[in-house]
Design a protein around this motif. Sequence first.
Motif, short mmCIF file in Angstrom:
data_model
loop_
_atom_site.label_atom_id
_atom_site.label_comp_id
_atom_site.label_asym_id
_atom_site.label_seq_id
_atom_site.Cartn_x
_atom_site.Cartn_y
_atom_site.Cartn_z
N ARG A 108 0.83 -1.19 0.00
CA ARG A 108 0.00 0.00 0.00
C ARG A 108 0.87 1.25 0.00
NH1 ARG A 108 -4.86 -0.92 4.43
NH2 ARG A 108 -5.78 -2.80 3.49
N ASP A 109 0.29 2.36 -0.49
CA ASP A 109 1.01 3.63 -0.45
C ASP A 109 1.17 4.13 0.97
OD1 ASP A 109 1.25 3.66 -3.19
OD2 ASP A 109 -0.61 4.77 -3.50
N LYS B 234 9.46 3.03 3.07
CA LYS B 234 9.57 3.08 1.61
C LYS B 234 11.02 3.14 1.14
CE LYS B 234 5.11 5.37 0.84
NZ LYS B 234 4.42 6.59 0.31
#
Length: 281
Positions: free
Chosen positions: A42-43, A74
Amino acid sequence: MTDLVDLAPRNSTPLDLAAIRTVDARERHKALVQEIADIRYRDVIPADVLPWLLRHWGLEDAAAFMDDHQRLYKEGKHWQTVRGRLEAFRIILDWLALNGEHERGTRGDVRFGLFQIGLGSEPEMGKLLALIGLANLSKGASSVLGRIYGGYDIRPMRLDMMRFDGALLDDWSGVYLDGIAPKLSFGRQHGEDIAVDVQITGGADGLVSGTARFEEGFVLDRSQLDGEVLEPSVVSIQAALSGESIDLANEVRMPWPNARWGQTWNFEPFAIYGGPNGTSG
């Protein structure tokens, strides 16, 4: 996906089959299992899952020094692949929004494994501690973070490269604080407004002088080898060039014509060094 009951032996009793159906939760939780498998892509990772993913990727140590855990998740996996290289330091400086660079030790020196980090200015203490923590995680196993500097950077003496009054005898400038391993060297400017009561007594010129006191350290071009304490600390006090014009608009009786006139006071740049006894030598 095959149900467990389909794998049961032919001689299973109805009670056995009921027990197998009871413990076989794969079909009931199939959607949840898939969501858990896909959540890492997911972002934005849910806050209750993010700590587990950071630990899964071995980023829990870096998370202690970085507030933005979403960004750490990330970009942290790439940072891990370049640890021990200069790119790792560029990444952590960007994470902390600091303007700085990694400085290698000089090959062939005794302190070849000791490296430094140069910053554009002094960061606040929390960010400084985060930088030290991330730098220790980014360095190679044989490297040592020896110093962080910014604003005040005086290097140790090299007879073939430096002036006597432009370097320290045996070490870089800086101080050690309790609980912090690397040496810290940051320049701070201290100043205040000085009220000078200037009185014109009829002359055309005036002189305003000041005194600066230096209470510790050793300056090679000012101190005596047997009369000073050798400390790797040098302070230079300088006054910048400034000028002030004073215009008198009221007419007064003077030898020259009664008219508007101006007087300018010039303070020339100076640097004064002094020893522990308060003298200038």
